[in-house]
Design a protein around this motif. Structure first.
Motif, PDB file in Angstrom:
ATOM      1  N   TYR A  40       0.786  -1.220   0.000  1.00 42.44           N
ATOM      2  CA  TYR A  40       0.000   0.000   0.000  1.00 42.44           C
ATOM      3  C   TYR A  40       0.827   1.283   0.000  1.00 42.44           C
ATOM      4  O   TYR A  40       0.308   2.356  -0.267  1.00 42.44           O
ATOM      5  CB  TYR A  40      -0.919   0.024   1.224  1.00 42.44           C
ATOM      6  CG  TYR A  40      -0.176  -0.019   2.540  1.00 42.44           C
ATOM      7  CD1 TYR A  40       0.305   1.132   3.129  1.00 42.44           C
ATOM      8  CD2 TYR A  40       0.053  -1.223   3.176  1.00 42.44           C
ATOM      9  CE1 TYR A  40       0.990   1.093   4.328  1.00 42.44           C
ATOM     10  CE2 TYR A  40       0.731  -1.286   4.371  1.00 42.44           C
ATOM     11  CZ  TYR A  40       1.196  -0.124   4.953  1.00 42.44           C
ATOM     12  OH  TYR A  40       1.872  -0.176   6.143  1.00 42.44           O
ATOM     13  N   THR A  41       2.101   1.195   0.262  1.00 42.54           N
ATOM     14  CA  THR A  41       2.930   2.376   0.477  1.00 42.54           C
ATOM     15  C   THR A  41       2.904   3.347  -0.695  1.00 42.54           C
ATOM     16  O   THR A  41       2.696   4.544  -0.499  1.00 42.54           O
ATOM     17  CB  THR A  41       4.388   1.962   0.776  1.00 42.54           C
ATOM     18  OG1 THR A  41       4.383   1.035   1.856  1.00 42.54           O
ATOM     19  CG2 THR A  41       5.218   3.169   1.147  1.00 42.54           C
ATOM     20  N   LYS A  42       3.092   2.872  -1.898  1.00 40.97           N
ATOM     21  CA  LYS A  42       3.163   3.760  -3.060  1.00 40.97           C
ATOM     22  C   LYS A  42       1.887   4.583  -3.218  1.00 40.97           C
ATOM     23  O   LYS A  42       1.944   5.806  -3.366  1.00 40.97           O
ATOM     24  CB  LYS A  42       3.418   2.938  -4.329  1.00 40.97           C
ATOM     25  CG  LYS A  42       3.515   3.779  -5.576  1.00 40.97           C
ATOM     26  CD  LYS A  42       3.748   2.924  -6.796  1.00 40.97           C
ATOM     27  CE  LYS A  42       3.739   3.775  -8.055  1.00 40.97           C
ATOM     28  NZ  LYS A  42       3.798   2.972  -9.262  1.00 40.97           N
ATOM     29  N   GLU A  43       0.738   3.935  -3.163  1.00 39.60           N
ATOM     30  CA  GLU A  43      -0.529   4.649  -3.348  1.00 39.60           C
ATOM     31  C   GLU A  43      -0.795   5.621  -2.202  1.00 39.60           C
ATOM     32  O   GLU A  43      -1.285   6.725  -2.413  1.00 39.60           O
ATOM     33  CB  GLU A  43      -1.689   3.665  -3.475  1.00 39.60           C
ATOM     34  CG  GLU A  43      -2.982   4.335  -3.850  1.00 39.60           C
ATOM     35  CD  GLU A  43      -4.071   3.366  -4.217  1.00 39.60           C
ATOM     36  OE1 GLU A  43      -5.225   3.800  -4.231  1.00 39.60           O
ATOM     37  OE2 GLU A  43      -3.787   2.181  -4.486  1.00 39.60           O
ATOM     38  N   LEU A  44      -0.455   5.232  -0.995  1.00 39.79           N
ATOM     39  CA  LEU A  44      -0.659   6.094   0.159  1.00 39.79           C
ATOM     40  C   LEU A  44       0.214   7.344   0.070  1.00 39.79           C
ATOM     41  O   LEU A  44      -0.251   8.461   0.325  1.00 39.79           O
ATOM     42  CB  LEU A  44      -0.351   5.314   1.434  1.00 39.79           C
ATOM     43  CG  LEU A  44      -0.905   5.832   2.747  1.00 39.79           C
ATOM     44  CD1 LEU A  44      -2.417   5.945   2.693  1.00 39.79           C
ATOM     45  CD2 LEU A  44      -0.487   4.939   3.885  1.00 39.79           C
ATOM     46  N   ALA A  48      -0.639  11.493   0.335  1.00 40.00           N
ATOM     47  CA  ALA A  48      -0.339  12.088   1.639  1.00 40.00           C
ATOM     48  C   ALA A  48       1.164  12.207   1.831  1.00 40.00           C
ATOM     49  O   ALA A  48       1.934  11.376   1.345  1.00 40.00           O
ATOM     50  CB  ALA A  48      -0.940  11.242   2.750  1.00 40.00           C
ATOM     51  N   ASP A  49       1.562  13.247   2.541  1.00 36.63           N
ATOM     52  CA  ASP A  49       2.973  13.422   2.877  1.00 36.63           C
ATOM     53  C   ASP A  49       3.357  12.406   3.953  1.00 36.63           C
ATOM     54  O   ASP A  49       2.540  12.067   4.811  1.00 36.63           O
ATOM     55  CB  ASP A  49       3.220  14.829   3.424  1.00 36.63           C
ATOM     56  CG  ASP A  49       3.007  15.906   2.384  1.00 36.63           C
ATOM     57  OD1 ASP A  49       3.296  15.648   1.203  1.00 36.63           O
ATOM     58  OD2 ASP A  49       2.555  17.007   2.767  1.00 36.63           O
ATOM     59  N   PRO A  50       4.602  11.940   3.931  1.00 35.32           N
ATOM     60  CA  PRO A  50       5.042  10.969   4.952  1.00 35.32           C
ATOM     61  C   PRO A  50       4.863  11.509   6.376  1.00 35.32           C
ATOM     62  O   PRO A  50       4.619  10.748   7.292  1.00 35.32           O
ATOM     63  CB  PRO A  50       6.518  10.746   4.638  1.00 35.32           C
ATOM     64  CG  PRO A  50       6.665  11.109   3.200  1.00 35.32           C
ATOM     65  CD  PRO A  50       5.648  12.191   2.943  1.00 35.32           C
ATOM     66  N   GLY A  59       6.288   3.741   5.321  1.00 37.15           N
ATOM     67  CA  GLY A  59       6.421   5.005   4.615  1.00 37.15           C
ATOM     68  C   GLY A  59       6.098   6.214   5.466  1.00 37.15           C
ATOM     69  O   GLY A  59       6.406   7.327   5.100  1.00 37.15           O
ATOM     70  N   GLY A  60       5.451   6.001   6.602  1.00 39.32           N
ATOM     71  CA  GLY A  60       5.078   7.122   7.475  1.00 39.32           C
ATOM     72  C   GLY A  60       6.198   7.527   8.391  1.00 39.32           C
ATOM     73  O   GLY A  60       7.022   6.721   8.810  1.00 39.32           O
TER      74      GLY A  60
END
Length: 65
Positions: A40-44, A48-50, A59-60
């Motif tokens: 899910y990281t790429k789409e998220l 949204a910014d990290p 990614g957050g």
């Protein structure tokens, strides 16, 4: 009001159930909901910014209390 909703790490069974349930949800609302698996990281990060994503998610970088 719903801006966007992400359901992450959704199991395959959930995606199947969602395809049935989503037919009963208004199209405008349905288009705001994204069902994501483990990648899910790429789409998220596209939306949204990290710094806005809690660090417990890939990614957050937000260290939320």
């Amino acid at each position: 009001m719903l801006g966007r909703m992400f359901i992450i790490n959704a199991p395959f069974l959930f995606k199947g159930v969602w395809s049935t349930i989503s037919k009963f949800i208004d199209e405008k609302t349905r288009n705001k909901i994204s069902i994501l698996g483990s990648n899910y990281t790429k789409e998220l990060l596209e939306l949204a910014d990290p710094e806005s994503i809690p660090d417990i998610f890939s990614g957050g970088t937000c260290h939320c209390p």
